[in-house]
Design a protein around this motif. Structure first.
Motif, PDB file in Angstrom:
ATOM      1  N   ASN A  98       0.823  -1.213   0.000  1.00  0.00           N
ATOM      2  CA  ASN A  98       0.000   0.000   0.000  1.00  0.00           C
ATOM      3  C   ASN A  98       0.855   1.260   0.000  1.00  0.00           C
ATOM      4  O   ASN A  98       0.546   2.223   0.691  1.00  0.00           O
ATOM      5  CB  ASN A  98      -0.935   0.002   1.216  1.00  0.00           C
ATOM      6  N   THR A  99       1.936   1.255  -0.794  1.00  0.00           N
ATOM      7  CA  THR A  99       2.875   2.373  -0.748  1.00  0.00           C
ATOM      8  C   THR A  99       3.232   2.901  -2.133  1.00  0.00           C
ATOM      9  O   THR A  99       3.063   2.231  -3.147  1.00  0.00           O
ATOM     10  CB  THR A  99       4.181   1.967  -0.036  1.00  0.00           C
ATOM     11  N   ILE A 100       3.777   4.126  -2.116  1.00  0.00           N
ATOM     12  CA  ILE A 100       4.380   4.757  -3.288  1.00  0.00           C
ATOM     13  C   ILE A 100       5.789   5.181  -2.910  1.00  0.00           C
ATOM     14  O   ILE A 100       5.988   5.878  -1.909  1.00  0.00           O
ATOM     15  CB  ILE A 100       3.566   5.975  -3.753  1.00  0.00           C
ATOM     16  N   SER A 101       6.763   4.759  -3.687  1.00  0.00           N
ATOM     17  CA  SER A 101       8.150   5.174  -3.472  1.00  0.00           C
ATOM     18  C   SER A 101       8.402   6.459  -4.255  1.00  0.00           C
ATOM     19  O   SER A 101       8.038   6.558  -5.432  1.00  0.00           O
ATOM     20  CB  SER A 101       9.122   4.087  -3.929  1.00  0.00           C
ATOM     21  N   VAL A 102       9.024   7.444  -3.614  1.00  0.00           N
ATOM     22  CA  VAL A 102       9.309   8.731  -4.251  1.00  0.00           C
ATOM     23  C   VAL A 102      10.816   8.834  -4.476  1.00  0.00           C
ATOM     24  O   VAL A 102      11.597   8.832  -3.513  1.00  0.00           O
ATOM     25  CB  VAL A 102       8.803   9.909  -3.398  1.00  0.00           C
ATOM     26  N   ILE A 103      11.215   8.928  -5.745  1.00  0.00           N
ATOM     27  CA  ILE A 103      12.628   8.957  -6.117  1.00  0.00           C
ATOM     28  C   ILE A 103      13.017  10.357  -6.564  1.00  0.00           C
ATOM     29  O   ILE A 103      12.280  11.010  -7.314  1.00  0.00           O
ATOM     30  CB  ILE A 103      12.910   7.947  -7.245  1.00  0.00           C
ATOM     31  N   ASN A 104      14.178  10.823  -6.137  1.00  0.00           N
ATOM     32  CA  ASN A 104      14.752  12.073  -6.605  1.00  0.00           C
ATOM     33  C   ASN A 104      15.656  11.755  -7.799  1.00  0.00           C
ATOM     34  O   ASN A 104      16.701  11.117  -7.634  1.00  0.00           O
ATOM     35  CB  ASN A 104      15.566  12.736  -5.488  1.00  0.00           C
ATOM     36  N   PRO A 105      15.299  12.175  -9.020  1.00  0.00           N
ATOM     37  CA  PRO A 105      16.105  11.824 -10.191  1.00  0.00           C
ATOM     38  C   PRO A 105      17.426  12.586 -10.297  1.00  0.00           C
ATOM     39  O   PRO A 105      18.248  12.272 -11.159  1.00  0.00           O
ATOM     40  CB  PRO A 105      15.174  12.155 -11.365  1.00  0.00           C
ATOM     41  N   THR A 106      17.636  13.576  -9.428  1.00  0.00           N
ATOM     42  CA  THR A 106      18.923  14.268  -9.402  1.00  0.00           C
ATOM     43  C   THR A 106      19.957  13.441  -8.652  1.00  0.00           C
ATOM     44  O   THR A 106      21.105  13.288  -9.094  1.00  0.00           O
ATOM     45  CB  THR A 106      18.782  15.655  -8.747  1.00  0.00           C
ATOM     46  N   THR A 107      19.523  12.874  -7.518  1.00  0.00           N
ATOM     47  CA  THR A 107      20.436  12.068  -6.699  1.00  0.00           C
ATOM     48  C   THR A 107      20.264  10.576  -6.932  1.00  0.00           C
ATOM     49  O   THR A 107      21.084   9.781  -6.468  1.00  0.00           O
ATOM     50  CB  THR A 107      20.197  12.367  -5.214  1.00  0.00           C
ATOM     51  N   ASP A 108      19.171  10.205  -7.611  1.00  0.00           N
ATOM     52  CA  ASP A 108      18.816   8.794  -7.807  1.00  0.00           C
ATOM     53  C   ASP A 108      18.746   8.052  -6.480  1.00  0.00           C
ATOM     54  O   ASP A 108      19.280   6.944  -6.305  1.00  0.00           O
ATOM     55  CB  ASP A 108      19.808   8.108  -8.761  1.00  0.00           C
ATOM     56  N   ALA A 109      18.068   8.686  -5.542  1.00  0.00           N
ATOM     57  CA  ALA A 109      17.851   8.089  -4.225  1.00  0.00           C
ATOM     58  C   ALA A 109      16.365   8.157  -3.891  1.00  0.00           C
ATOM     59  O   ALA A 109      15.641   9.040  -4.361  1.00  0.00           O
ATOM     60  CB  ALA A 109      18.652   8.831  -3.154  1.00  0.00           C
ATOM     61  N   ILE A 110      15.906   7.225  -3.077  1.00  0.00           N
ATOM     62  CA  ILE A 110      14.518   7.241  -2.615  1.00  0.00           C
ATOM     63  C   ILE A 110      14.405   8.260  -1.487  1.00  0.00           C
ATOM     64  O   ILE A 110      15.048   8.129  -0.448  1.00  0.00           O
ATOM     65  CB  ILE A 110      14.084   5.849  -2.139  1.00  0.00           C
ATOM     66  N   GLU A 111      13.591   9.278  -1.712  1.00  0.00           N
ATOM     67  CA  GLU A 111      13.447  10.345  -0.728  1.00  0.00           C
ATOM     68  C   GLU A 111      12.494   9.967   0.392  1.00  0.00           C
ATOM     69  O   GLU A 111      12.728  10.267   1.561  1.00  0.00           O
ATOM     70  CB  GLU A 111      12.954  11.628  -1.394  1.00  0.00           C
TER      71      GLU A 111
END
Length: 361
Positions: free
Chosen positions: A188-201
């Motif tokens: 029941n989740t959404i992962s949010v990725i920062n495409p500048t750092t390529d890390a999951i925020e």
């Protein structure tokens, strides 16, 4: 549009003979025709999954102007099949990235000629791809029980440069506001990725089994959740322990849930969230029908927009025609049915096996 209307020698000759009359450019300011890029420059690509383990997935092309269809453009242009279960396709910089799920690869083709430009391998049950910062982000199930991942692809070299572990069965994803939102359909989740750092925020908690997303005209993120289905020993759905689906609106500035619209049925799962060209109407499949939803509405629409059980849907962002993918018997060629924005049928055409998604260009 005729393929290779101007070859290189004809084009050079034309430019030399007309040098005193006009400049030889692709964009004729005097109202002339531009040089065509290829047979598939304008139209609709239809993703056809094909039969599991048969290797007969395909991309069909529909020419909207001439109303002609090429059932398998990749085989037509490259004399070989795409592979086993064609899942999705994305266009970026005149390249089409075709995700082939059970073949564990992404085929790259020129978006206008569909000539092969390469293959990205070493994927594990890939599903969907989006592009941000000239990098591709592809969801991979990896397995049916453990966590999945999002692999980051350098689109200049077509190599995987990083893989991020997310939750179970990651499905569709969307790039918006310099963030990438990934639906993890196994929980029941959404992962949010920062495409500048390529890390999951961060990881957002939504409804059970999120499967698709859309951004509306107010820059709000809508998430469609299928609900959790638990089964009895006879494989019927246990309604006491199952949960219904939901349609959720998220404020992208804060990642806070602003609204949750809950479906009534625990046995049916809503899927395939789409938005029209003006981004003020949502569409989805539910209970063997297609529903339309105004973004300003505070309740789910109880009346079906189309009383048709499609395998997939799409909405053309230019003319807002609704496309329904009819898989038929699942063993023979499917067809596509088009509808006006008011729900009246327009026409239909035959494609390949198990049509499921649409790519408008």
């Amino acid at each position: 549009m005729n393929k290779n209307l101007f070859n290189q020698s004809v084009l050079i000759g034309f430019c030399l003979s007309s040098i005193f009359l006009t400049s030889c450019t692709d964009d004729d300011s005097n109202g002339g025709n531009t040089v065509p890029k290829g047979t598939y420059e304008k139209g609709v690509f239809v993703v056809n999954e094909g039969n599991f383990q048969k290797g007969n997935g395909a991309i069909s092309f529909f020419d909207k102007q001439n109303k002609t269809v090429i059932a398998d453009v990749f085989r037509t242009e490259n004399n070989r099949p795409l592979g086993d279960v064609v899942q999705s396709a994305t266009i970026h910089n005149d390249r089409t990235y075709v995700v082939v799920n059970n073949s564990n690869k992404i085929e790259i083709a020129d978006a206008n000629t569909f000539k092969s430009l390469g293959v990205i391998n070493d994927l594990q049950l890939p599903r969907y791809l989006v592009v941000a910062n000239n990098k591709g982000y592809v969801t991979e199930w990896v397995s049916f029980s453990g966590n999945g991942r999002v692999s980051v692809i350098d689109l200049t070299t077509n190599t995987i440069i990083k893989s991020l572990e997310v939750r179970k069965l990651p499905e569709k994803l969307i790039a918006v506001n310099n963030k990438i939102y990934v639906t993890n359909s196994g929980d029941n989740t959404i992962s949010v990725i920062n495409p500048t750092t390529d890390a999951i925020e961060t990881t957002l908690t939504v409804g059970d089994s999120p499967n698709s997303l859309a951004v509306d005209a107010a820059n709000k993120l809508w998430v469609l959740c299928g609900g959790q289905k638990n089964y009895n020993p006879d494989y019927s759905i246990n309604e006491n322990t199952s949960t219904p689906g939901s349609l959720i609106r998220i404020n992208l500035a804060t990642n806070a849930i602003e609204a949750t619209l809950t479906f009534t049925s625990k046995t049916q799962s809503p899927e395939d969230l789409m938005v029209n060209g003006s981004k003020n109407k949502l569409y989805y499949r539910y209970s063997g029908k297609v529903f339309q939803q105004e973004i300003a509405s505070t309740t789910l629409n109880s009346a079906a927009f189309l009383n048709r059980n499609f395998y997939g849907i799409g909405v053309d962002p230019v003319d807002n025609l609704i496309y329904g993918a009819d898989a038929g018997s699942f063993t023979s060629d499917g067809k596509v049915v088009r509808f006006n924005p008011n729900g009246s049928p327009v026409d239909s055409f035959t494609v390949s096996l198990l049509p499921s998604e649409f790519l408008f260009k």
